[in-house]
Each structure stands twice: as structure tokens, then as C-alpha cells.
Design a protein around this motif. Structure first.
Motif, mmCIF file in Angstrom:
data_model
loop_
_atom_site.group_PDB
_atom_site.id
_atom_site.type_symbol
_atom_site.label_atom_id
_atom_site.label_comp_id
_atom_site.label_asym_id
_atom_site.label_seq_id
_atom_site.Cartn_x
_atom_site.Cartn_y
_atom_site.Cartn_z
ATOM 1 N N LYS A 148 38.396 -13.602 -4.555
ATOM 2 C CA LYS A 148 38.039 -12.331 -5.178
ATOM 3 C C LYS A 148 36.660 -12.353 -5.829
ATOM 4 C CE LYS A 148 42.025 -10.745 -4.002
ATOM 5 N NZ LYS A 148 42.113 -9.872 -2.808
ATOM 6 N N LYS A 149 36.205 -13.543 -6.189
ATOM 7 C CA LYS A 149 34.884 -13.648 -6.804
ATOM 8 C C LYS A 149 34.348 -15.061 -6.634
ATOM 9 C CE LYS A 149 36.332 -14.915 -11.494
ATOM 10 N NZ LYS A 149 36.142 -14.658 -12.935
ATOM 11 N N GLY A 150 33.030 -15.188 -6.746
ATOM 12 C CA GLY A 150 32.403 -16.494 -6.678
ATOM 13 C C GLY A 150 32.288 -17.110 -8.058
ATOM 14 N N GLU A 151 32.214 -18.436 -8.101
ATOM 15 C CA GLU A 151 32.068 -19.164 -9.359
ATOM 16 C C GLU A 151 30.754 -19.934 -9.352
ATOM 17 O OE1 GLU A 151 34.156 -18.687 -11.697
ATOM 18 O OE2 GLU A 151 35.819 -17.759 -10.600
ATOM 19 N N GLN A 152 30.230 -20.204 -10.540
ATOM 20 C CA GLN A 152 28.960 -20.922 -10.644
ATOM 21 C C GLN A 152 29.072 -22.366 -10.170
ATOM 22 O OE1 GLN A 152 25.618 -19.823 -11.918
ATOM 23 N NE2 GLN A 152 26.703 -18.119 -10.978
ATOM 24 N N LYS A 153 30.175 -23.013 -10.516
ATOM 25 C CA LYS A 153 30.331 -24.420 -10.158
ATOM 26 C C LYS A 153 31.268 -24.569 -8.962
ATOM 27 C CE LYS A 153 29.190 -26.543 -14.590
ATOM 28 N NZ LYS A 153 29.590 -27.548 -15.600
ATOM 29 N N GLU A 154 30.881 -23.956 -7.876
ATOM 30 C CA GLU A 154 31.630 -24.128 -6.639
ATOM 31 C C GLU A 154 30.668 -24.067 -5.464
ATOM 32 O OE1 GLU A 154 34.576 -21.100 -5.988
ATOM 33 O OE2 GLU A 154 33.081 -19.592 -5.457
ATOM 34 N N ILE A 155 31.060 -24.737 -4.393
ATOM 35 C CA ILE A 155 30.282 -24.736 -3.160
ATOM 36 C C ILE A 155 31.228 -24.344 -2.036
ATOM 37 C CG2 ILE A 155 28.937 -26.139 -1.546
ATOM 38 C CD1 ILE A 155 28.154 -27.873 -4.010
ATOM 39 N N ASN A 156 30.856 -23.306 -1.314
ATOM 40 C CA ASN A 156 31.694 -22.778 -0.248
ATOM 41 C C ASN A 156 31.151 -23.201 1.112
ATOM 42 O OD1 ASN A 156 33.528 -20.857 -1.874
ATOM 43 N ND2 ASN A 156 31.482 -20.266 -2.534
ATOM 44 N N LEU A 157 32.006 -23.786 1.920
ATOM 45 C CA LEU A 157 31.666 -24.181 3.286
ATOM 46 C C LEU A 157 32.369 -23.209 4.223
ATOM 47 C CD1 LEU A 157 32.408 -28.005 2.838
ATOM 48 C CD2 LEU A 157 30.249 -26.810 2.368
ATOM 49 N N ILE A 158 31.624 -22.638 5.168
ATOM 50 C CA ILE A 158 32.209 -21.594 6.011
ATOM 51 C C ILE A 158 31.963 -21.881 7.485
ATOM 52 C CG2 ILE A 158 32.337 -19.121 6.494
ATOM 53 C CD1 ILE A 158 30.553 -20.164 3.362
ATOM 54 N N ASP A 159 33.045 -21.940 8.226
ATOM 55 C CA ASP A 159 33.020 -22.094 9.682
ATOM 56 C C ASP A 159 32.836 -20.707 10.295
ATOM 57 O OD1 ASP A 159 33.533 -22.534 12.356
ATOM 58 O OD2 ASP A 159 35.660 -22.996 12.080
ATOM 59 N N ILE A 160 31.638 -20.422 10.774
ATOM 60 C CA ILE A 160 31.320 -19.084 11.282
ATOM 61 C C ILE A 160 32.269 -18.661 12.400
ATOM 62 C CG2 ILE A 160 29.598 -17.820 12.659
ATOM 63 C CD1 ILE A 160 27.447 -18.921 10.910
ATOM 64 N N TYR A 184 26.967 -22.516 5.645
ATOM 65 C CA TYR A 184 27.640 -22.185 6.899
ATOM 66 C C TYR A 184 27.484 -23.336 7.891
ATOM 67 C CZ TYR A 184 28.090 -17.450 5.133
ATOM 68 O OH TYR A 184 28.435 -16.353 4.375
ATOM 69 N N TYR A 185 28.394 -23.393 8.838
ATOM 70 C CA TYR A 185 28.292 -24.413 9.892
ATOM 71 C C TYR A 185 28.972 -23.896 11.156
ATOM 72 C CZ TYR A 185 33.134 -25.551 8.559
ATOM 73 O OH TYR A 185 34.478 -25.485 8.284
ATOM 74 N N TYR A 186 28.528 -24.415 12.289
ATOM 75 C CA TYR A 186 29.165 -24.049 13.556
ATOM 76 C C TYR A 186 28.712 -24.997 14.660
ATOM 77 C CZ TYR A 186 24.735 -21.438 14.294
ATOM 78 O OH TYR A 186 23.421 -21.063 14.403
ATOM 79 N N ASN A 187 29.359 -24.870 15.795
ATOM 80 C CA ASN A 187 29.065 -25.690 16.960
ATOM 81 C C ASN A 187 28.698 -24.768 18.119
ATOM 82 O OD1 ASN A 187 28.951 -28.083 18.509
ATOM 83 N ND2 ASN A 187 31.029 -27.761 19.270
ATOM 84 N N THR A 188 27.725 -25.172 18.932
ATOM 85 C CA THR A 188 27.395 -24.428 20.144
ATOM 86 C C THR A 188 27.462 -25.389 21.327
ATOM 87 O OG1 THR A 188 24.999 -24.854 20.157
ATOM 88 C CG2 THR A 188 25.789 -23.027 18.778
ATOM 89 N N VAL A 189 27.242 -24.867 22.511
ATOM 90 C CA VAL A 189 27.250 -25.716 23.702
ATOM 91 C C VAL A 189 26.207 -26.820 23.578
ATOM 92 C CG1 VAL A 189 26.808 -25.775 26.183
ATOM 93 C CG2 VAL A 189 28.113 -23.878 25.192
ATOM 94 N N GLY A 195 24.113 -24.750 8.254
ATOM 95 C CA GLY A 195 23.268 -23.725 7.668
ATOM 96 C C GLY A 195 23.530 -22.382 8.334
ATOM 97 N N GLU A 196 23.074 -21.370 7.636
ATOM 98 C CA GLU A 196 22.181 -21.472 6.508
ATOM 99 C C GLU A 196 22.888 -21.948 5.233
ATOM 100 O OE1 GLU A 196 22.558 -18.681 8.405
ATOM 101 O OE2 GLU A 196 20.597 -18.019 9.085
ATOM 102 N N GLY A 197 22.096 -22.584 4.348
ATOM 103 C CA GLY A 197 22.558 -22.879 3.010
ATOM 104 C C GLY A 197 21.944 -21.855 2.077
ATOM 105 N N LEU A 198 22.775 -21.170 1.306
ATOM 106 C CA LEU A 198 22.305 -20.027 0.520
ATOM 107 C C LEU A 198 22.807 -20.110 -0.918
ATOM 108 C CD1 LEU A 198 23.166 -17.401 3.274
ATOM 109 C CD2 LEU A 198 20.863 -18.200 2.702
ATOM 110 N N CYS A 205 20.253 -13.693 3.157
ATOM 111 C CA CYS A 205 21.680 -13.856 3.410
ATOM 112 C C CYS A 205 21.915 -14.220 4.871
ATOM 113 C CB CYS A 205 22.442 -12.584 3.040
ATOM 114 S SG CYS A 205 22.280 -11.248 4.248
ATOM 115 N N LEU A 206 23.158 -14.393 5.217
ATOM 116 C CA LEU A 206 23.528 -14.798 6.572
ATOM 117 C C LEU A 206 23.047 -13.813 7.627
ATOM 118 C CD1 LEU A 206 25.209 -16.726 8.417
ATOM 119 C CD2 LEU A 206 27.171 -15.216 7.979
ATOM 120 N N PHE A 207 22.902 -12.546 7.249
ATOM 121 C CA PHE A 207 22.611 -11.506 8.241
ATOM 122 C C PHE A 207 21.146 -11.073 8.274
ATOM 123 C CE2 PHE A 207 27.110 -11.330 7.380
ATOM 124 C CZ PHE A 207 27.633 -11.290 8.665
ATOM 125 N N CYS A 208 20.303 -11.695 7.474
ATOM 126 C CA CYS A 208 18.886 -11.340 7.507
ATOM 127 C C CYS A 208 18.297 -11.630 8.891
ATOM 128 C CB CYS A 208 18.112 -12.128 6.447
ATOM 129 S SG CYS A 208 18.216 -11.423 4.788
#
Length: 290
Positions: A148-160, A184-189, A195-198, A205-208
């Protein structure tokens, strides 16, 4: 076995010892000790030293416990071994990288220890379950709905690859609003990508400058292991104080993507550019979360 509570660090302040609370980033108390024993008191910062020479430090530990009861705790077994491993890794990082920061080596150690001990690490993925040797309490999520919200002392890892574009837009908007850290992280062929690390809207942001998200491939066990090995030490660098005092960028992902070619193992950085017309962050102006 009596040891120093991991949330404290002893610092020399002239002829006094400061009891510094790492978790709350404040000095709890200044205590006066025998000047001839100051170095012995400072050695208590090493859990390994205490564990190996408990008798030598017994008097010092007893005095510290009287001065600040919460400072000394009883610990044995696996938890003690894990704490020693964590501290040794933090010291090694500080020793090897202190010249990249406008901080003393001791303060780098303190901030790395804060990250490893008190930052929350969340991994959002439907298929990847990371195992880190130093970071034991990884929170695994398969959806953003509980966040529901982000915290200052947390790191979020996201599999796109685990989420639709609309889900990621919602998550990004929340992260921008709450000035949150995400990698963010992902795999391609062809490549494994971190990344990106934000951090908030600092680098956009991720969509820029993106019309579509990348085409992704399944993250195999081998690729997952590679990503985990890179992320473990990348996470350390995302301590907010360390980022603020970084003189030379030694991160893999801050404001950029890090790509490893799976055929040649060549690596490259791709820096991102913030877009002033981004529909998600509008170049730093955070859109309201609906």
C-alpha cells in the motif's frame, strides 16, 4: 554468550565512548571509561573478537551492560555465526570501497550493517525466489496488491516479466510518491538485465522514454543464481546514507541498466534519461495513485 546488540556501535568521542544506535541513527549515551581501556571498548564492535575471547572482554561487557542494559545481549549458535558473517562482510566492503565515499571507513561499515540488519528487502516475482547468503529475511510477493505504501528503509526487487504494464505503472506511481528504492531485473534471449535502479523520482521512472516493456524470457535457476549474486552486493550500496556520500558511482544499476551478454559474458551499462513528458512520472512530478 554475551555480545554487543547488533543495533549499536561504539564510537570514540574524545575521551568518551558514544553508544550509537544504528537503527535509529542517534547517540543514546556518552560514557566515561578508563582512557587506557578505550581501545578495548572499541574492540567490542567486533562480534568475532568477543566470541573468540569472551573472558578477555567480560569486564568491559559487564560495564557496558550497567551503562546501557539493552547494549549487551546473550546469543549463541546459528544466529551468532550469521551475525559474525554479516559484520565481516560489512567490514570487508568498507575496507575495499572507502575511497569511493566521502565518509570514514567506520561510518561506511555502520551504514552497510544498517542495510544488512535493518532494511527490508522485498522481491516481487511469480517465479523467482532469491536466496542470499547475507540477507536472510527476504519478503517474497507474487502480487503488488498487498503493498500500500513505500518505506524509507526498504529495497524492492521487481521481476518485470511477472507483471503487466498497468500493474507496473501502478507500482511505479506508488514508489515515486513515497520516494522508494526499487531495482528491476529481467532475462532476455541475449542478456541478463539488472535495472533500472531507481530512488523516488531522482532518475526518472521505469517508463521514461519507453513505449513498451522489454521482451523477456523465463528466468532459469542458473540465471536466478547469477542475478542473486549480483544483487546481494548491489543492495548494500543502496543504503540511503551511502548513496548520499558516494563520490564515484560504483553501483551497477543506479539510474541505469546493467546487461550481461549470456554468450560472451561481456557487460555494458545503459544510462536512462528522465522524460519531461513521461505519463508516469512527468519528469519528476508524481502522478496521484488511484
Amino acid at each position: 554468550m554475551l555480545i554487543k546488540n547488533k543495533k549499536y556501535h561504539l564510537i570514540k568521542e574524545q575521551e568518551l565512548i558514544a553508544i550509537y544506535n544504528i537503527q535509529e541513527q542517534k547517540v543514546e549515551k556518552l560514557i566515561k571509561v578508563d582512557p587506557l581501556l578505550i581501545e578495548c571498548y572499541l574492540e567490542v564492535n567486533s562480534t568475532k573478537a568477543i566470541a573468540e575471547q569472551q573472558e578477555k572482554y567480560h569486564h568491559v561487557l559487564t560495564n557496558l551492560q550497567k551503562a546501557w542494559p539493552d547494549l549487551i545481549v546473550d546469543m549463541d549458535g546459528e544466529k551468532l555465526e550469521q551475525l559474525i558473517e554479516l559484520e565481516e562482510a560489512a567490514r570487508e566492503f568498507a575496507r575495499l570501497n572507502h575511497h569511493y565515499f566521502s565518509l570514514k571507513e567506520e561510518m561506511i561499515f555502520i551504514n552497510v550493517k544498517e542495510t544488512l540488519s535493518f532494511y527490508t528487502v522485498n522481491n516481487f516475482s511469480k517465479s523467482v525466489d532469491f536466496k542470499f547468503s547475507l540477507l536472510k529475511d527476504i519478503h517474497q510477493y507474487t502480487a503488488f496488491s498487498n503493498k500500500k505504501k513505500g518505506e524509507q528503509k526498504e529495497i524492492n526487487l521487481i521481476d518485470i516479466a511477472s507483471f503487466e504494464k498497468e500493474e507496473l505503472q501502478y507500482f511505479e506511481t506508488m514508489m515515486l510518491r513515497d520516494d522508494s528504492i526499487r531495482i528491476y531485473y529481467y532475462n532476455t534471449v541475449q542478456d541478463v538485465v539488472l535495472g533500472e535502479g531507481l530512488v523516488g523520482s531522482d532518475y526518472g521512472c521505469l517508463f521514461c522514454n519507453k513505449d513498451e516493456l522489454p521482451d523477456t524470457s523465463e528466468i532459469t535457476a542458473e540465471v536466478s543464481s547469477l542475478i542473486a549474486s549480483l544483487l546481494q552486493f548491489e543492495i548494500i550500496k543502496y543504503n540511503r546514507n551511502l548513496l548520499a556520500f558516494l563520490n564515484e558511482d560504483i553501483t551497477l544499476t543506479k539510474g541505469k541498466k546493467f546487461l550481461i551478454n549470456k554468450s560472451t559474458f561481456e557487460a555494458q551499462d545503459i544510462h536512462i534519461k528522465r522524460s519531461s513528458v513521461c505519463t508516469c512520472c512527468a519528469g519528476g512530478t508524481v502522478r496521484k495513485v488511484v
